[in-house]
Design a protein around this motif. Structure first.
Motif, PDB file in Angstrom:
ATOM      1  N   ASP A  71     -12.353   2.918   3.345  1.00 22.45           N
ATOM      2  CA  ASP A  71     -11.321   2.588   4.328  1.00 22.45           C
ATOM      3  C   ASP A  71     -10.006   2.352   3.589  1.00 22.45           C
ATOM      4  OD1 ASP A  71     -13.108   2.857   6.499  1.00 22.45           O
ATOM      5  OD2 ASP A  71     -13.875   0.845   6.128  1.00 22.45           O
ATOM      6  N   ASP A  72      -9.436   1.158   3.660  1.00 23.94           N
ATOM      7  CA  ASP A  72      -8.175   0.907   2.948  1.00 23.94           C
ATOM      8  C   ASP A  72      -8.367  -0.069   1.792  1.00 23.94           C
ATOM      9  OD1 ASP A  72      -8.636  -1.334   4.468  1.00 23.94           O
ATOM     10  OD2 ASP A  72      -6.580  -1.546   5.164  1.00 23.94           O
ATOM     11  N   ASN A  82       1.466  -3.574  -7.939  1.00 23.65           N
ATOM     12  CA  ASN A  82       1.961  -2.213  -7.771  1.00 23.65           C
ATOM     13  C   ASN A  82       1.160  -1.278  -8.663  1.00 23.65           C
ATOM     14  OD1 ASN A  82       4.179  -2.853  -5.998  1.00 23.65           O
ATOM     15  ND2 ASN A  82       5.169  -3.768  -7.780  1.00 23.65           N
ATOM     16  N   ALA A  83       1.065  -0.029  -8.258  1.00 26.60           N
ATOM     17  CA  ALA A  83       0.397   0.969  -9.091  1.00 26.60           C
ATOM     18  C   ALA A  83       1.024   0.929 -10.478  1.00 26.60           C
ATOM     19  CB  ALA A  83       0.542   2.347  -8.469  1.00 26.60           C
ATOM     20  N   GLY A  84       0.182   0.855 -11.494  1.00 26.74           N
ATOM     21  CA  GLY A  84       0.662   0.800 -12.862  1.00 26.74           C
ATOM     22  C   GLY A  84       0.759  -0.591 -13.445  1.00 26.74           C
ATOM     23  N   ASP A  85       0.632  -1.625 -12.603  1.00 29.14           N
ATOM     24  CA  ASP A  85       0.669  -3.000 -13.110  1.00 29.14           C
ATOM     25  C   ASP A  85      -0.608  -3.332 -13.873  1.00 29.14           C
ATOM     26  OD1 ASP A  85       3.082  -3.408 -11.823  1.00 29.14           O
ATOM     27  OD2 ASP A  85       2.277  -4.794 -10.309  1.00 29.14           O
ATOM     28  N   GLU A  86      -0.464  -4.031 -15.005  1.00 29.63           N
ATOM     29  CA  GLU A  86      -1.630  -4.555 -15.703  1.00 29.63           C
ATOM     30  C   GLU A  86      -2.222  -5.642 -14.810  1.00 29.63           C
ATOM     31  OE1 GLU A  86      -2.477  -7.249 -19.545  1.00 29.63           O
ATOM     32  OE2 GLU A  86      -1.261  -5.459 -19.923  1.00 29.63           O
ATOM     33  N   MET A  89      -3.204   1.648  -7.448  1.00 28.27           N
ATOM     34  CA  MET A  89      -2.365   1.788  -6.259  1.00 28.27           C
ATOM     35  C   MET A  89      -1.708   0.462  -5.930  1.00 28.27           C
ATOM     36  SD  MET A  89      -5.036   3.938  -4.020  1.00 28.27           S
ATOM     37  CE  MET A  89      -6.295   4.406  -5.155  1.00 28.27           C
ATOM     38  N   ASP A  90      -0.696   0.510  -5.065  1.00 31.98           N
ATOM     39  CA  ASP A  90      -0.077  -0.711  -4.565  1.00 31.98           C
ATOM     40  C   ASP A  90      -1.043  -1.392  -3.609  1.00 31.98           C
ATOM     41  OD1 ASP A  90       2.141   0.347  -5.852  1.00 31.98           O
ATOM     42  OD2 ASP A  90       3.272   0.722  -4.011  1.00 31.98           O
ATOM     43  N   GLU A 123      -6.695  -4.323  -1.298  1.00 35.59           N
ATOM     44  CA  GLU A 123      -6.361  -3.780   0.012  1.00 35.59           C
ATOM     45  C   GLU A 123      -5.095  -2.965  -0.205  1.00 35.59           C
ATOM     46  OE1 GLU A 123      -5.518  -5.135   4.600  1.00 35.59           O
ATOM     47  OE2 GLU A 123      -6.220  -6.616   3.148  1.00 35.59           O
ATOM     48  N   VAL A 124      -5.214  -1.669  -0.025  1.00 30.17           N
ATOM     49  CA  VAL A 124      -4.178  -0.720  -0.427  1.00 30.17           C
ATOM     50  C   VAL A 124      -3.082  -0.598   0.624  1.00 30.17           C
ATOM     51  CG1 VAL A 124      -3.775   1.669  -1.095  1.00 30.17           C
ATOM     52  CG2 VAL A 124      -5.888   0.541  -1.763  1.00 30.17           C
ATOM     53  N   THR A 125      -1.839  -0.577   0.147  1.00 31.58           N
ATOM     54  CA  THR A 125      -0.701  -0.373   1.051  1.00 31.58           C
ATOM     55  C   THR A 125      -0.113   1.025   0.927  1.00 31.58           C
ATOM     56  OG1 THR A 125       0.783  -1.349  -0.590  1.00 31.58           O
ATOM     57  CG2 THR A 125      -0.078  -2.820   1.108  1.00 31.58           C
ATOM     58  N   ASP A 126      -0.448   1.734  -0.156  1.00 30.02           N
ATOM     59  CA  ASP A 126       0.065   3.099  -0.361  1.00 30.02           C
ATOM     60  C   ASP A 126      -1.028   3.923  -1.027  1.00 30.02           C
ATOM     61  OD1 ASP A 126       1.440   5.431  -0.890  1.00 30.02           O
ATOM     62  OD2 ASP A 126       2.750   4.533  -2.407  1.00 30.02           O
ATOM     63  N   LEU A 127      -1.579   4.865  -0.294  1.00 30.43           N
ATOM     64  CA  LEU A 127      -2.669   5.691  -0.812  1.00 30.43           C
ATOM     65  C   LEU A 127      -2.207   6.899  -1.612  1.00 30.43           C
ATOM     66  CD1 LEU A 127      -5.230   5.750   2.130  1.00 30.43           C
ATOM     67  CD2 LEU A 127      -5.589   4.847  -0.159  1.00 30.43           C
ATOM     68  N   SER A 128      -0.917   7.165  -1.681  1.00 29.04           N
ATOM     69  CA  SER A 128      -0.461   8.398  -2.329  1.00 29.04           C
ATOM     70  C   SER A 128      -0.919   8.538  -3.790  1.00 29.04           C
ATOM     71  CB  SER A 128       1.043   8.570  -2.187  1.00 29.04           C
ATOM     72  OG  SER A 128       1.733   7.502  -2.753  1.00 29.04           O
TER      73      SER A 128
END
Length: 128
Positions: free
Chosen positions: A23-24, A54-58, A75-76, A107-112
């Motif tokens: 899901d998300d 955010n995507a890429g955050d440690e 992901m974010d 819980e994802v806010t941006d799936l791109s």
């Protein structure tokens, strides 16, 4: 145990994290390859629940006597759960990296970014 899991809802990073989308919510862990490189995992620095990343955050750090690995958010999203089993049993990452050895759920806010991650086949080719 397989080097990778092959399913439509699982992707891999070149940094040796795996992500399983339901899901998300994305469950994140490190791959079998990564746990073998670290050898015996002795400690995990987990993120706090309810923090936004955010995507890429440690987001977490997995440590062994020989090395450490920074785990990056794929992901974010918001950390909605951490794997409390690892607090007393960090070696679960070594024995079951794709099962009980997962690290955290977002819980994802941006799936791109999901579409930029590697499939199982692409990850295996990357390892070779």
């Amino acid at each position: 145990m397989s080097k990778v899991l092959d399913a439509n809802n699982i992707r891999y990073s070149r940094r040796h994290e795996w992500a399983m989308l339901e899901d998300d919510v994305v469950t994140v862990g490190i791959t079998d390859y990564a746990q073998k490189e670290l050898e015996t995992v002795s400690f995990i620095d987990m993120p706090a629940e309810d923090i936004e990343v955010n995507a890429g955050d440690e987001t977490a750090t997995v440590e062994s006597q020989n090395d450490s690995l920074s785990v990056i958010a794929p992901m974010d999203g918001t950390v909605v759960e951490i794997n409390r089993l690892l607090e007393d049993n960090p070696e679960l990452i070594n024995t079951d990296p794709y099962g009980d050895g997962w690290l955290f759920r977002l819980e994802v806010t941006d799936l791109s970014p999901w579409h930029d991650m590697l499939s199982a086949e692409e990850y295996e080719e990357y390892l070779d």
